[in-house]
Motif scaffolding. Sequence first.
Motif, PDB file in Angstrom:
ATOM      1  N   ILE A 276       4.495 -14.974  52.649  1.00 24.09           N
ATOM      2  CA  ILE A 276       3.182 -15.235  53.234  1.00 24.09           C
ATOM      3  C   ILE A 276       2.675 -13.958  53.873  1.00 24.09           C
ATOM      4  N   GLY A 277       1.501 -13.521  53.460  1.00 21.35           N
ATOM      5  CA  GLY A 277       0.967 -12.284  54.025  1.00 21.35           C
ATOM      6  C   GLY A 277      -0.368 -11.921  53.426  1.00 21.35           C
ATOM      7  N   TYR A 278      -0.706 -10.649  53.536  1.00 24.64           N
ATOM      8  CA  TYR A 278      -1.999 -10.145  53.083  1.00 24.64           C
ATOM      9  C   TYR A 278      -1.796  -9.057  52.030  1.00 24.64           C
ATOM     10  N   ASN A 279      -2.590  -9.146  50.952  1.00 22.47           N
ATOM     11  CA  ASN A 279      -2.573  -8.124  49.900  1.00 22.47           C
ATOM     12  C   ASN A 279      -1.143  -7.912  49.362  1.00 22.47           C
ATOM     13  N   LEU A 280      -0.643  -8.925  48.691  1.00 17.22           N
ATOM     14  CA  LEU A 280       0.769  -8.958  48.294  1.00 17.22           C
ATOM     15  C   LEU A 280       1.034  -8.488  46.868  1.00 17.22           C
ATOM     16  N   ALA A 281       0.026  -7.986  46.174  1.00 17.49           N
ATOM     17  CA  ALA A 281       0.232  -7.592  44.775  1.00 17.49           C
ATOM     18  C   ALA A 281       1.300  -6.502  44.654  1.00 17.49           C
ATOM     19  N   ASP A 282       1.242  -5.510  45.527  1.00 17.38           N
ATOM     20  CA  ASP A 282       2.241  -4.433  45.467  1.00 17.38           C
ATOM     21  C   ASP A 282       3.641  -4.964  45.767  1.00 17.38           C
ATOM     22  N   LYS A 283       3.734  -5.932  46.672  1.00 16.25           N
ATOM     23  CA  LYS A 283       5.035  -6.529  46.998  1.00 16.25           C
ATOM     24  C   LYS A 283       5.584  -7.287  45.796  1.00 16.25           C
ATOM     25  N   LEU A 284       4.705  -7.954  45.057  1.00 16.20           N
ATOM     26  CA  LEU A 284       5.118  -8.637  43.827  1.00 16.20           C
ATOM     27  C   LEU A 284       5.764  -7.647  42.855  1.00 16.20           C
ATOM     28  N   ILE A 285       5.129  -6.514  42.652  1.00 16.11           N
ATOM     29  CA  ILE A 285       5.660  -5.509  41.723  1.00 16.11           C
ATOM     30  C   ILE A 285       6.985  -4.950  42.237  1.00 16.11           C
ATOM     31  N   GLU A 286       7.067  -4.699  43.536  1.00 14.08           N
ATOM     32  CA  GLU A 286       8.318  -4.207  44.121  1.00 14.08           C
ATOM     33  C   GLU A 286       9.461  -5.195  43.866  1.00 14.08           C
ATOM     34  N   ASP A 287       9.168  -6.475  44.042  1.00 14.85           N
ATOM     35  CA  ASP A 287      10.204  -7.493  43.857  1.00 14.85           C
ATOM     36  C   ASP A 287      10.655  -7.573  42.399  1.00 14.85           C
ATOM     37  N   ILE A 288       9.715  -7.458  41.481  1.00 13.55           N
ATOM     38  CA  ILE A 288      10.073  -7.479  40.058  1.00 13.55           C
ATOM     39  C   ILE A 288      10.958  -6.274  39.727  1.00 13.55           C
ATOM     40  N   LYS A 289      10.590  -5.121  40.239  1.00 19.26           N
ATOM     41  CA  LYS A 289      11.408  -3.922  40.020  1.00 19.26           C
ATOM     42  C   LYS A 289      12.810  -4.077  40.606  1.00 19.26           C
ATOM     43  N   ALA A 290      12.901  -4.845  41.703  1.00 23.59           N
ATOM     44  CA  ALA A 290      14.191  -5.034  42.380  1.00 23.59           C
ATOM     45  C   ALA A 290      15.029  -6.133  41.739  1.00 23.59           C
TER      46      ALA A 290
ATOM     47  N   ASP B 186      -7.491 -17.923  35.877  1.00 27.24           N
ATOM     48  CA  ASP B 186      -8.709 -18.616  35.459  1.00 27.24           C
ATOM     49  C   ASP B 186      -9.909 -17.679  35.550  1.00 27.24           C
ATOM     50  N   SER B 187     -11.040 -18.173  35.085  1.00 25.71           N
ATOM     51  CA  SER B 187     -12.231 -17.329  34.965  1.00 25.71           C
ATOM     52  C   SER B 187     -12.776 -16.869  36.308  1.00 25.71           C
ATOM     53  N   ASN B 188     -12.461 -17.568  37.399  1.00 29.15           N
ATOM     54  CA  ASN B 188     -12.905 -17.123  38.719  1.00 29.15           C
ATOM     55  C   ASN B 188     -12.014 -16.020  39.277  1.00 29.15           C
ATOM     56  N   VAL B 189     -10.731 -16.115  39.011  1.00 28.49           N
ATOM     57  CA  VAL B 189      -9.753 -15.223  39.644  1.00 28.49           C
ATOM     58  C   VAL B 189      -9.486 -13.977  38.799  1.00 28.49           C
ATOM     59  N   LYS B 190      -9.801 -14.040  37.536  1.00 30.86           N
ATOM     60  CA  LYS B 190      -9.498 -12.955  36.604  1.00 30.86           C
ATOM     61  C   LYS B 190      -9.937 -11.590  37.137  1.00 30.86           C
ATOM     62  N   ASP B 191     -11.217 -11.458  37.427  1.00 34.53           N
ATOM     63  CA  ASP B 191     -11.731 -10.157  37.872  1.00 34.53           C
ATOM     64  C   ASP B 191     -11.311  -9.833  39.297  1.00 34.53           C
ATOM     65  N   LEU B 192     -11.125 -10.861  40.129  1.00 33.33           N
ATOM     66  CA  LEU B 192     -10.834 -10.625  41.545  1.00 33.33           C
ATOM     67  C   LEU B 192      -9.413 -10.108  41.768  1.00 33.33           C
ATOM     68  N   TYR B 193      -8.423 -10.720  41.098  1.00 30.36           N
ATOM     69  CA  TYR B 193      -7.029 -10.397  41.409  1.00 30.36           C
ATOM     70  C   TYR B 193      -6.112 -10.255  40.197  1.00 30.36           C
ATOM     71  N   ALA B 194      -6.327 -11.059  39.159  1.00 24.66           N
ATOM     72  CA  ALA B 194      -5.363 -11.092  38.053  1.00 24.66           C
ATOM     73  C   ALA B 194      -5.358  -9.793  37.256  1.00 24.66           C
ATOM     74  N   GLU B 195      -6.530  -9.219  36.994  1.00 27.95           N
ATOM     75  CA  GLU B 195      -6.579  -7.968  36.228  1.00 27.95           C
ATOM     76  C   GLU B 195      -5.828  -6.854  36.945  1.00 27.95           C
ATOM     77  N   ASN B 196      -5.939  -6.812  38.271  1.00 32.62           N
ATOM     78  CA  ASN B 196      -5.231  -5.784  39.035  1.00 32.62           C
ATOM     79  C   ASN B 196      -3.719  -5.971  38.921  1.00 32.62           C
ATOM     80  N   ILE B 197      -3.246  -7.216  39.012  1.00 29.15           N
ATOM     81  CA  ILE B 197      -1.808  -7.470  38.880  1.00 29.15           C
ATOM     82  C   ILE B 197      -1.323  -7.082  37.492  1.00 29.15           C
ATOM     83  N   CYS B 198      -2.122  -7.397  36.478  1.00 31.26           N
ATOM     84  CA  CYS B 198      -1.771  -7.021  35.106  1.00 31.26           C
ATOM     85  C   CYS B 198      -1.692  -5.495  34.973  1.00 31.26           C
ATOM     86  N   LYS B 199      -2.641  -4.796  35.576  1.00 28.99           N
ATOM     87  CA  LYS B 199      -2.661  -3.327  35.521  1.00 28.99           C
ATOM     88  C   LYS B 199      -1.441  -2.744  36.251  1.00 28.99           C
TER      89      LYS B 199
END
Length: 370
Positions: A20-34, A48-61
Amino acid sequence: MSSFRVDLKKVVDDSYDIEIGYNLADKLIEDIKAGLVGKIKKFAVVTDSNVKDLYAENICKLLKDSGYTANLITIEAGEKSKTRQTKEFVEDTMLALEYRRDCCIIAVGGGVVTDLAGFVAGTYGRGIPFINYATTLLAAADASVGGKTAVDTPLATNLIGLFNQPEKVYLDIATWKTLPEEQISSGLAETIKHGCLADKEFFDYLTANMDKIFAVDEEACMHIAEKNCNVKYQVVMKDEKESGLREVLNLGHTVGRAIETVSDYKLLHGQAVAIGLVAEVMMAKKLGYCSDDDVKAVVSLLKSAKLPTEIPDYIDREVLVKKLYTDKKVKNGKLRFVLQKGIGDIMVFENEQYAKEIPEELAREIIMEM
């Protein structure tokens, strides 16, 4: 004639962490690497079509920048996408992209996305790991703990699915800042439900801090996210597969799920649950489990959360009564309701039953009054 016994015994540890926190995308990647999902290198990011541009594309990148293979699979936003047909679309897309068993799904979105993606993960290749990255208050309150995954049918919601636990859940409260107000309200219905069934102090906190929650105040939102997780955890750890106690988390859902379907999803899930909570507390009052003050307190808190407390005029009441019978708690053709005991507690009936058989006449009476 001969017989051969296949003796299979399993010891399964389905434990997982909720971050639980704020702006966790980088933490997600760190955990996958670990090693969060072992040596997996291929990820299907379902959104989904609402979240795609907001957050999902960044996680994919971020995944691709870290050397992983990642593909974005986008469904149309909204409850109407939580179907068997959409599940097939996600599966067929993954097959076309040559995903096999050595892959992982990352669900980025609200409850529709996490429910659907978790169901796909449970059946794709007979089971692959998945991660939930929740971007709504509703998902944080309802989908973060418990592993329920499902799709809807024209008959009712969530009748086809399975229990499937994620590898980890990320509740990114920063994403709540981009939610429309009605989505905050929708998530608050499940949050208020938790106060009603398990924690009067939390109920009172919500009553006193509603303005802060709508302003996405950091302290208030962290508090409700943690409380939501804890209330669900205290139930799910005792009854993962909903054989008894876990029914209490269906408080307000017998009417709520029915009205959600009958409205053809014009009502958001939380809006429907809010109406269901009012129906349930009115029923509890008629049966002597709640007082007039309890009813007033629940209705007042729901209204302060900008949620409906009456059945819309366009809903056919008789159709709604019949739809109650599609609820998963129905046994032997009889309606069963979870009922609260005052504020912050739940009724337990004979033989440790957490739902009470209710005659259709009483259910109809409540619905007609609303």
